[in-house]
Design a protein around this motif. Structure first.
Motif, PDB file in Angstrom:
ATOM      1  N   ILE A 100      -5.943  -0.078   3.771  1.00 26.97           N
ATOM      2  CA  ILE A 100      -5.889  -0.905   4.107  1.00 26.97           C
ATOM      3  C   ILE A 100      -7.182  -1.504   5.573  1.00 26.97           C
ATOM      4  O   ILE A 100      -7.336  -0.866   5.818  1.00 26.97           O
ATOM      5  N   ASN A 121       0.925   4.140  -3.036  1.00 28.12           N
ATOM      6  CA  ASN A 121       0.510   5.357  -2.237  1.00 28.12           C
ATOM      7  C   ASN A 121       1.740   5.911  -3.230  1.00 28.12           C
ATOM      8  O   ASN A 121       1.521   7.563  -3.077  1.00 28.12           O
ATOM      9  N   TYR A 130      -6.711   1.376  -4.464  1.00 27.40           N
ATOM     10  CA  TYR A 130      -6.041   0.004  -4.300  1.00 27.40           C
ATOM     11  C   TYR A 130      -6.338  -0.349  -2.955  1.00 27.40           C
ATOM     12  O   TYR A 130      -6.382   0.154  -1.962  1.00 27.40           O
ATOM     13  N   ILE A 189      -2.948   7.421   3.417  1.00 26.22           N
ATOM     14  CA  ILE A 189      -3.067   6.103   3.302  1.00 26.22           C
ATOM     15  C   ILE A 189      -4.364   5.896   4.320  1.00 26.22           C
ATOM     16  O   ILE A 189      -4.109   5.410   5.703  1.00 26.22           O
ATOM     17  N   THR A 194      -4.530   4.609  -1.853  1.00 25.67           N
ATOM     18  CA  THR A 194      -4.820   2.935  -1.239  1.00 25.67           C
ATOM     19  C   THR A 194      -4.911   3.427  -0.397  1.00 25.67           C
ATOM     20  O   THR A 194      -5.020   4.423   1.029  1.00 25.67           O
ATOM     21  N   SER A 248       0.920  -1.350  -0.197  1.00 17.89           N
ATOM     22  CA  SER A 248       0.203  -0.117   0.419  1.00 17.89           C
ATOM     23  C   SER A 248       0.809   1.286  -0.316  1.00 17.89           C
ATOM     24  O   SER A 248       0.374   2.142  -0.978  1.00 17.89           O
TER      25      SER A 248
END
Length: 422
Positions: A74, A66, A151, A110, A72, A62
Motif C-alpha cells: 500500500i 495477500n 498488487y 503487507i 501486496t 490488500s
C-alpha cells in the motif's frame, strides 16, 4: 487507438483525440519506480469526497489478495490524512540507506509506506503546500525499495486536486476503484471521479458502496440508514460495475480501532477481488513464464550440519531448493569457496536463484541481489529445511533491510556476531 491526424499541432494539452501521440506523451510523464523494485499491478482507490471509508477499502483489498498468496503493498498517498499504518498496527518508523527508503511490514507481510512512518510523532499535522505533498507522493514511488510487489494499492486523498492528479500522471495505474456512500450527492461525486479518470485515460475497475446498510441482529433485514441506495443506477449511468456493498457494522469498526484489519473476516469484497484477479492478473512472471511464488529456486546459507549459516560473505556453501507448484522437488549443495559477498552474490545470480534465505547480510550484497530481482529473507536461524518450509507457508517474510552493518568498525558487523560477515 487512432493515429495522429494530419492537422495535429503536436500539443496534446488542447486536444481531446486519443491518438498514439497522446498515449506516448502520457507514458513519458511516468516516474521510474525504484530500481530495486518490481511492481506488477498498481490500483488506485479514489473517492469524490472524504469520510466514505476509502482507506479501509484500500487496506482490506490488500489483505484479501495477500491471503490468496499475492505480494501486496500500500502506497499511502493521502499525505494530510494518513491512516493506513494504524489500521495495521504499524507504529515503527521507516528506515533507509543508500538503496532507498524501506517500507514497513504488517504482521502478514503487507508492505506499507506512509508519511506517518516518517514523522517523529504520529499526531503531528502535515502542514505542507500542494507541490511538496505531490513531490512526497512521487518519492514514495521512486525512492522506496518495494522489492517484488504483485498488487500495489494507492490510497489517494479525496477529490480531484493536486495529489490525485500527480498520481494519475506520475504512476502507471492499471485502474481505479471508486468508493462512495448511499447519499443523494453520489451521482455528482462519482461523476467527478469518473470524468477525471476518463480525462487521464485510466480504466475504472468499478464502484464500491460503503455504509450501504445495517443488518438487523434478529431478523437479518438490511436497513438503509442513509436512505435508499441508488448505486446501481449510478453505475448504469456511467457504464461501470458495482464491486460490492459494505454494511455499517461494529465488526469492521472494531477491527480498524483495534488495529487488526488482517484479522477481519468478511465476504463483502470477494467479487471485487475475483474481478481484479481475472482482469488484472498480478502474478509476477519469471523469464520462463512460471509463477515465481509457486515455482522458485531458493538458496539458503548453510553450515556443515544443515543449519542456516549466519554470515553471508563468508558462507562456504548453499543449499539450493527447487520448488514447483509450491512443493519441493529437489535439494542440492553448491560450494562457494568463500569468495566474498560480491562474488557470492553474483554466484547466486548465475544459479538463477529467485530467493535467498540467510542470517546476517550486508548492504552491498543486498544491492546486487535486489538489482537482479532476488527476494531476500534475512535474519533467519536454525534448520534450513524448516526455514524453507516456513517461508513457503508464509510464516517468514522477505525484507529489504540489511541485517549487518558497520563492517569496518571494531564492534563487528552490528548483528551481534562480532565478526566481519559482509
Amino acid at each position: 487507438m487512432s493515429e495522429a491526424s494530419e492537422n495535429c499541432s503536436g500539443s496534446c494539452g488542447s486536444c481531446s483525440e486519443d491518438c498514439s501521440s497522446r498515449q506516448q506523451s502520457k507514458e513519458e510523464l511516468y516516474e521510474p519506480v525504484n530500481q530495486y523494485s518490481k511492481v506488477n499491478r498498481v490500483i488506485g482507490v479514489v473517492s469524490g469526497k472524504g469520510g466514505v471509508g476509502k482507506s479501509f477499502i484500500t487496506s482490506y483489498l490488500s489483505v484479501l489478495l495477500n491471503r490468496k498468496g499475492y505480494e501486496t503493498a500500500i502506497l499511502d498517498a493521502d499525505i494530510t490524512g494518513p491512516s493506513i499504518p494504524k489500521t495495521f498496527g504499524i507504529h515503527e518508523k521507516a528506515k533507509g540507506n543508500e538503496l532507498g527508503i524501506f517500507p514497513c511490514y504488517s504482521k502478514n507481510g503487507i508492505k506499507v509506506m506512509s508519511v506517518n512512518l516518517l514523522l517523529e510523532e504520529e499526531e503531528m499535522p502535515v502542514i505542507w503546500r500542494g507541490p511538496i505533498i505531490a513531490g512526497t507522493v512521487k518519492q514514495f514511488w521512486t525512492d522506496v525499495v518495494w522489492g517484488n510487489v504483485e498488487y500495489m494499492f494507492v490510497d489517494m486523498p479525496p477529490g480531484t486536486g493536486d495529489v490525485p492528479l500527480t498520481v494519475f500522471q506520475s504512476i502507471p495505474l492499471d485502474g481505479i476503484v471508486i468508493v462512495t456512500s448511499p447519499q443523494d450527492l453520489v451521482s455528482m461525486i462519482v461523476g467527478k471521479a469518473v470524468n477525471m479518470a476518463k480525462a487521464m485515460n485510466v480504466p475504472i475497475i468499478g464502484l464500491v458502496e460503503n455504509y450501504s446498510y445495517v443488518s438487523c441482529g434478529n431478523c437479518g433485514e438490511q436497513i438503509q440508514v442513509f436512505g435508499k441506495s441508488n448505486i446501481n443506477e449510478v453505475a448504469e449511468k456511467y457504464h461501470i460495475k458495482v464491486l460490492g456493498k459494505l454494511p455499517l457494522t461494529p465488526e469492521i469498526s472494531n477491527a480498524v480501532d483495534s488495529e487488526n484489519i488482517e484479522g477481519l473476516e468478511g465476504s463483502w469484497l470477494d467479487d471485487a477481488v475475483a474481478l481484479i484477479e481475472e482482469n488484472y492478473p498480478g502474478r509476477i512472471q519469471s523469464e520462463c513464464g512460471c509463477k515465481t511464488m509457486q515455482n522458485q529456486r531458493i538458496a539458503v546459507t548453510v553450515d556443515e550440519e544443515g543449519n542456516i549459516y549466519q554470515h553471508f560473505g563468508s558462507c562456504e556453501r548453499f543449499a539450493i531448493y527447487d520448488i514447483e507448484n509450491g512443493v519441493q522437488k529437489s535439494k542440492s549443495i553448491i560450494e562457494t569457496n568463500s569468495k566474498g559477498h560480491d562474488e557470492i552474490s553474483r554466484l547466486l545470480v548465475e544459479q538463477d536463484a529467485t530467493t535467498l534465505i540467510c542470517g546476517g547480510i550486508g548492504e552491498s550484497a543486498m544491492k546486487i541481489l535486489m538489482s537482479n530481482q532476488i527476494v531476500i529473507v534475512p535474519g533467519q536461524q536454525g534448520d534450513a529445511d524448516v526455514q524453507v518450509a516456513a517461508y513457503l507457508d508464509g510464516a517468514t517474510i522477505a525484507s529489504s533491510s540489511p541485517t549487518c552493518g558497520n563492517h569496518d568498525g571494531e564492534e563487528g558487523c552490528g548483528c551481534g556476531c562480532n565478526c566481519s560477515c559482509h
